[in-house]
Design a protein around this motif. Structure first.
Motif, PDB file in Angstrom:
ATOM      1  N   ILE A  41       0.866  -1.179   0.000  1.00  0.00           N
ATOM      2  CA  ILE A  41       0.000   0.000   0.000  1.00  0.00           C
ATOM      3  C   ILE A  41       0.899   1.224   0.000  1.00  0.00           C
ATOM      4  O   ILE A  41       1.602   1.500   0.978  1.00  0.00           O
ATOM      5  N   VAL A  60      -7.023  -6.721   9.242  1.00  0.00           N
ATOM      6  CA  VAL A  60      -7.680  -5.595   8.579  1.00  0.00           C
ATOM      7  C   VAL A  60      -8.763  -6.113   7.640  1.00  0.00           C
ATOM      8  O   VAL A  60      -8.711  -7.251   7.186  1.00  0.00           O
ATOM      9  N   LYS A  62     -11.225  -5.330   4.095  1.00  0.00           N
ATOM     10  CA  LYS A  62     -11.208  -4.634   2.810  1.00  0.00           C
ATOM     11  C   LYS A  62     -11.947  -3.306   2.937  1.00  0.00           C
ATOM     12  O   LYS A  62     -13.058  -3.250   3.463  1.00  0.00           O
ATOM     13  N   GLN A  64     -10.961  -0.806   4.786  1.00  0.00           N
ATOM     14  CA  GLN A  64     -10.633  -0.175   6.060  1.00  0.00           C
ATOM     15  C   GLN A  64      -9.539   0.867   5.862  1.00  0.00           C
ATOM     16  O   GLN A  64      -8.552   0.635   5.168  1.00  0.00           O
ATOM     17  N   LEU A  66      -6.331   2.639   6.662  1.00  0.00           N
ATOM     18  CA  LEU A  66      -5.129   2.227   7.388  1.00  0.00           C
ATOM     19  C   LEU A  66      -4.235   3.407   7.764  1.00  0.00           C
ATOM     20  O   LEU A  66      -3.497   3.328   8.747  1.00  0.00           O
ATOM     21  N   SER A 123      -7.221  -0.497   2.854  1.00  0.00           N
ATOM     22  CA  SER A 123      -6.813  -1.875   2.547  1.00  0.00           C
ATOM     23  C   SER A 123      -7.613  -2.400   1.369  1.00  0.00           C
ATOM     24  O   SER A 123      -8.842  -2.289   1.347  1.00  0.00           O
ATOM     25  N   ASP A 126      -9.159  -8.277   2.716  1.00  0.00           N
ATOM     26  CA  ASP A 126      -9.173  -8.775   4.088  1.00  0.00           C
ATOM     27  C   ASP A 126      -7.844  -9.472   4.339  1.00  0.00           C
ATOM     28  O   ASP A 126      -7.424 -10.316   3.544  1.00  0.00           O
ATOM     29  N   VAL A 129      -1.696  -6.988   8.476  1.00  0.00           N
ATOM     30  CA  VAL A 129      -0.567  -6.107   8.195  1.00  0.00           C
ATOM     31  C   VAL A 129       0.724  -6.865   8.502  1.00  0.00           C
ATOM     32  O   VAL A 129       0.940  -7.302   9.635  1.00  0.00           O
ATOM     33  N   LYS A 132       5.160  -2.406   8.438  1.00  0.00           N
ATOM     34  CA  LYS A 132       4.894  -0.967   8.470  1.00  0.00           C
ATOM     35  C   LYS A 132       6.240  -0.273   8.308  1.00  0.00           C
ATOM     36  O   LYS A 132       7.167  -0.520   9.077  1.00  0.00           O
ATOM     37  N   VAL A 149       0.184  -5.551   3.227  1.00  0.00           N
ATOM     38  CA  VAL A 149      -0.916  -6.353   3.756  1.00  0.00           C
ATOM     39  C   VAL A 149      -0.933  -7.692   3.028  1.00  0.00           C
ATOM     40  O   VAL A 149      -0.701  -7.745   1.814  1.00  0.00           O
ATOM     41  N   ASP A 151      -3.026 -11.520   2.439  1.00  0.00           N
ATOM     42  CA  ASP A 151      -4.216 -12.357   2.594  1.00  0.00           C
ATOM     43  C   ASP A 151      -3.744 -13.731   3.064  1.00  0.00           C
ATOM     44  O   ASP A 151      -3.139 -14.483   2.297  1.00  0.00           O
TER      45      ASP A 151
END
Length: 241
Positions: A41, A60, A62, A64, A66, A123, A126, A129, A132, A149, A151
């Motif tokens: 992201i 997280v 989908k 949402q 961030l 995000s 689904d 994370v 970061k 992120v 899956d």
């Protein structure tokens, strides 16, 4: 005499227990590193980070939000273009306005609204994370990734098999996965089989194994208990015939 019999019985029991432990499950012939579908992201603007709402390891959803950028410049452009667009819309209703001016102002407003929407990073799936890379208050350049992120509901594992094994494999074939650390099994299937041979990857421990020509087989496993298997773990596999 009795002492010798007892010792013999204990020794026999130990051997039986060891044999049962050894044959408790079907041996797995191949292993590979679990990989998840990862999405970086990134920021689309040169700006300062105002807030980050998700830490590493956090689940997280989908859509949402961030992270959020300060977006002082983007908000200013949006407000100015909106005012100018509203004025052009009013003038178009009179003889003082023109369609050309209206279209120009609308285009500028649409562009400004689009850039303003980039102030929030959401995000796309689904997941969880994984990484970061920045903290609030830091400047981030456009194109730089802020978060990664993954899956974790499905995990892919590449295994490498010799040519002689290919005749027994087909896309869609059932595969069993085993995670030794948790003593858990996972159902999976073959997604793809490479048609070109290659040397066994360098992460194989022995030099002898690395010099073998093998074919990559991509397998996918359902990971409903996504807290158990994580990317980077080694999953042992067995092809179901």
């Amino acid at each position: 005499m009795k002492k010798r019999i007892v010792i013999a019985i204990i020794a026999l029991a130990v051997l039986v227990a060891a044999a049962l432990l050894f044959f408790r499950r079907t041996p797995f012939h191949y292993s590979g590193v679990a990989e998840a579908v990862e999405v970086d992201i990134s920021s689309r603007l040169n700006d300062t980070i105002a807030e980050i709402f998700a830490e590493e390891g956090a689940p997280v959803k989908k859509g949402q939000t961030l992270a959020r950028l300060t977006c002082d410049e983007a908000n200013l452009k949006h407000n100015i273009s909106q005012t100018e667009f509203n004025r052009a819309a009013q003038l178009l209703k009179t003889t003082a306005g023109s369609r050309e001016n209206y279209d120009l102002k609308k285009n500028a407003y649409d562009q400004a609204a689009l850039q303003k929407s980039w102030c929030e990073l959401v995000s796309p799936l689904d997941g969880q994370v994984l990484y970061k890379y920045y903290e609030p208050g830091e400047f981030i350049a456009a194109g730089k990734k802020m978060l990664t992120v993954a899956d974790l509901r499905e995990l892919d594992v590449w295994v490498y098999v010799p040519y002689a094994e290919l005749a027994n494999l087909s896309v869609g074939q059932e595969v069993k996965g085993y995670l030794p650390e948790a003593d858990k099994t996972f159902a999976g299937k073959i997604l793809a089989i490479n048609d070109q041979s290659e040397f066994t990857p360098k992460n194989v421990q022995t030099r002898e194994e690395r010099t073998r020509l093998v074919y990559g087989v991509k397998t996918r496993f359902a990971n409903d208990e996504h807290l158990t298997v994580k990317p980077g773990m080694t999953l042992e596999t067995e092809f179901v015939k």
